[in-house]
Design an enzyme around this catalytic site. Structure first.
Site, PDB file in Angstrom:
ATOM      1  N   GLU A   1       0.876  -1.250  -0.133  1.00 26.87           N
ATOM      2  CA  GLU A   1      -0.097   0.205   0.110  1.00 26.87           C
ATOM      3  C   GLU A   1       0.988   1.332   0.099  1.00 26.87           C
ATOM      4  OE1 GLU A   1      -3.166   2.383   2.852  1.00 26.87           O
ATOM      5  OE2 GLU A   1      -1.352   1.624   3.734  1.00 26.87           O
TER       6      GLU A   1
ATOM      7  N   HIS B   1     -11.007  -0.747   2.760  1.00 28.47           N
ATOM      8  CA  HIS B   1     -11.762  -0.412   4.469  1.00 28.47           C
ATOM      9  C   HIS B   1     -11.218   1.137   4.551  1.00 28.47           C
ATOM     10  CE1 HIS B   1      -7.444  -1.109   4.806  1.00 28.47           C
ATOM     11  NE2 HIS B   1      -7.543  -0.595   5.832  1.00 28.47           N
TER      12      HIS B   1
HETATM   13  C1  NOJ Z   1      -3.140   2.235   6.307  1.00 25.72           C
HETATM   14  C2  NOJ Z   1      -4.416   1.274   6.516  1.00 25.72           C
HETATM   15  O1  NOJ Z   1      -5.153   1.189   5.310  1.00 25.72           O
HETATM   16  C3  NOJ Z   1      -5.444   2.247   7.495  1.00 25.72           C
HETATM   17  O2  NOJ Z   1      -6.625   1.679   7.789  1.00 25.72           O
HETATM   18  C4  NOJ Z   1      -4.708   2.556   8.822  1.00 25.72           C
HETATM   19  O3  NOJ Z   1      -5.202   3.464   9.316  1.00 25.72           O
HETATM   20  C5  NOJ Z   1      -3.362   3.246   8.519  1.00 25.72           C
HETATM   21  N1  NOJ Z   1      -2.439   2.625   7.273  1.00 25.72           N
HETATM   22  C6  NOJ Z   1      -2.371   3.270   9.589  1.00 25.72           C
HETATM   23  O4  NOJ Z   1      -2.063   1.922   9.762  1.00 25.72           O
END
Ligand code: NOJ
Length: 537
Positions: A265, A325
């Site tokens: 990500e 999400h």
């Molecule tokens: C990215 C995640 O997808 C998100 O849900 C999270 O709040 C942040 N990173 C912090 O870990």
């Protein structure tokens, strides 16, 4: 012949475990709930979705300030979700069905309750002090620099006990690890190994481009933006060149275990960053979030695909996502009164493009965002920024399995409210309806599974300009598929800009119940919101 790794042609399904299925009746989903629904995901027949892998959002022990994205132990399961024995059962049961398991590794930061951080903050002399990013106040008692937290406010928290600040990119309950410390780095790599040894097939890497920050902690240049975080160009608190060596190390670790994978990500991902960080010798995959930002217009998506195809590194592979999400569900973004029709067209696109598709639980039934009232907000950024921003709870509401009380999700009180339309929009209601969104997803995925062209063939847009439709060709040795998608509520005719490479085409799948000719004399004819997939014969 080169073999295609499973994560390039497989379909990956994201489960947000709190909201998928609750077996023990406490209102929160759990591992036993997931096990009970594995047949929905893949029972080896077209009655099921036919997905190849599950990505589990975090299930580790966590105090839950960021609902599991604040990990207090990388090598265990939170009692809320079950035990390591349940996890082993999940892996075994999933593997029996040909479903692989990806863990969500959140190793940019830990929870402030992680024993590493508890030690680190105990004293300046503690051997783990340097595992996190500690700094003295600036002269005059100010903050070490101007960096801001993604979730709002400054990114530095003062520790009274030891008289220093620690850095947190997200909540103050999520201190950032210091990836420059070799012991911390080794400990994190051990956590990866722990899960590989347990048989998991790969990882989703949370904010994978934030592991390193500028060694000198230089201030970011200013830019225009609404929130304080957005008023900085993030050139020094992420995207550092040291990342590449970590990706290489991770690749080497994965290679020790065979065909395992990792998908990154990338925060604020641009195509250029995806190209820089993924591909051979880097991350196997990185999410392309472009679709989550497009309006419901065919040219917007066509251009997004063209940008992705043009920018990938040599040997890189696209990885598309419509929902997750962190963003409003696409059935809500695009919904309106055409929600189910658009959900099908979007699915037809996502599952027929060249690249790895990631699905988000519930999208297979056209699930929309839930309605969360102010007093029901759980998500920290939602609490902070309401009413400007309501947070991410609406896209995290419980999976509606049936119309019964609790939506077949729980016998108890669900941790977030059920969607108001769960009695109509649920898996059971759609299972036997041949025209449902769920039936369309199943047909589509099973068609994809059987088609080399759709799984890993080349991609070529056949019409560059139509305003309402997309037309593209997927081609693998011995097979050619034509995908035609009408984004509009009106019938369209698209004259192809070049002659089709074959004369005879057979309809393989259409969203329209009544069969009709989708192709006539170099013209694609589509009904309102129709998606047709044809195969050259
Ligand atoms: C990215 C995640 O997808 C998100 O849900 C999270 O709040 C942040 N990173 C912090 O870990």
């Amino acid at each position: 012949m080169t073999t295609i790794p499973w994560w390039q042609d497989g379909v990956i399904y994201q489960i947000y475990p709190r909201s998928f299925a609750d077996a023990d009746g406490d209102g929160v989903g759990d591992l036993r709930g997931i096990i009970a629904h594995l047949d929905h995901l893949n029972d080896g027949t077209p009655n099921s979705m036919g997905v190849d892998a599950i990505w589990l959002s975090p299930v580790y022990p966590s105090p839950g300030y960021d609902f599991g994205y604040d990990v207090a132990d990388y090598c265990n399961i939170d009692p809320l979700f079950g035990t390591l024995t349940d996890f082993d059962r999940l892996v075994a049961q999933a593997h029996r069905r040909g479903i692989r398991i990806l863990m969500d590794m959140v190793v940019n930061h830990t929870s402030h309750e992680h024993p590493w951080f508890i030690e680190s903050r105990a004293s300046r002399e503690n051997p783990k002090r340097d595992w996190y990013i500690w700094r003295d106040p600036a002269s005059g008692g100010g903050l070490p620099n101007k960096w801001q937290s993604v979730f709002g406010g400054r990114a530095w928290e003062w520790d009274e006990g030891t008289g220093q600040h620690y850095y947190h990119m997200f909540l103050k309950e999520q201190p950032d690890l210091n990836w420059r410390n070799p012991d911390a780095r080794r400990a994190v790599m051990q956590a990866f190994r722990f899960w590989l040894e347990r048989g998991v097939d790969g990882f989703r890497l949370d904010v994978v481009n934030a592991y390193f920050k500028d060694a000198g902690l230089r201030d970011n240049p200013p830019k225009l933006g609404l929130r304080s975080y957005d008023r900085q160009a993030h050139v020094y608190d992420m995207d550092q060149p040291e990342l590449i060596a970590v990706y290489r190390e991770l690749n080497a670790l994965l290679a020790e275990y065979g065909d395992r994978m990792a998908v990154g990500e990338i925060m604020e991902a641009t195509h250029e960053m995806v190209a820089r960080f993924s591909g051979p010798g880097r991350l196997p995959l990185a999410f392309n979030f472009d679709f989550t930002r497009q309006p419901w217009r065919a040219p917007a998506f066509r251009r997004a695909v063209a940008r992705c195809e043009a920018s990938l590194a040599e040997g890189g592979w696209p990885c598309y996502v419509l929902s997750n999400h962190d963003v409003p569900r696409h059935a809500s973004r695009y919904g309106g009164r055409f929600a189910p029709q658009r959900a099908k067209v979007a699915a037809a696109m996502l599952l027929t493009l060249r690249g790895t598709p990631f699905l988000y639980y519930g999208e297979e039934i056209g699930m929309r965002n839930g309605r969360i009232r102010h007093h029901e907000i759980q998500d920290p950024p939602g609490k902070r920024y309401w009413p400007l921003y309501g947070g991410r709870d609406p896209e995290r509401t419980p999976m509606p399995w049936s119309a019964e009380p609790g939506a077949g999700f729980t016998r108890g009180r669900p941790w977030l409210p059920l969607n108001e339309d769960y009695r109509e929009v649920n898996v059971a209601a759609q299972r036997d309806d041949p025209h449902s969104v769920f039936s369309f997803y199943r047909q589509l995925i099973w068609l994809r599974r059987s088609s080399a062209a759709l799984r890993h063939g080349s991609y070529r847009a056949l019409a560059q300009a139509p305003r309402r439709a997309q037309v593209y060709l997927r081609e693998a040795p011995g097979q050619m598929m034509l995908v035609t998608l009408n984004f509009s509520p009106r019938a369209v005719e698209v004259r192809l800009e070049e002659a089709l490479p074959r004369a005879a085409w057979r309809l393989r799948l259409s969203t329209n119940a009544a069969a009709h000719e989708c192709l006539h004399d170099g013209v694609v004819l589509l009904g309102p919101h129709e998606a047709c997939i044809l195969e050259a014969t």
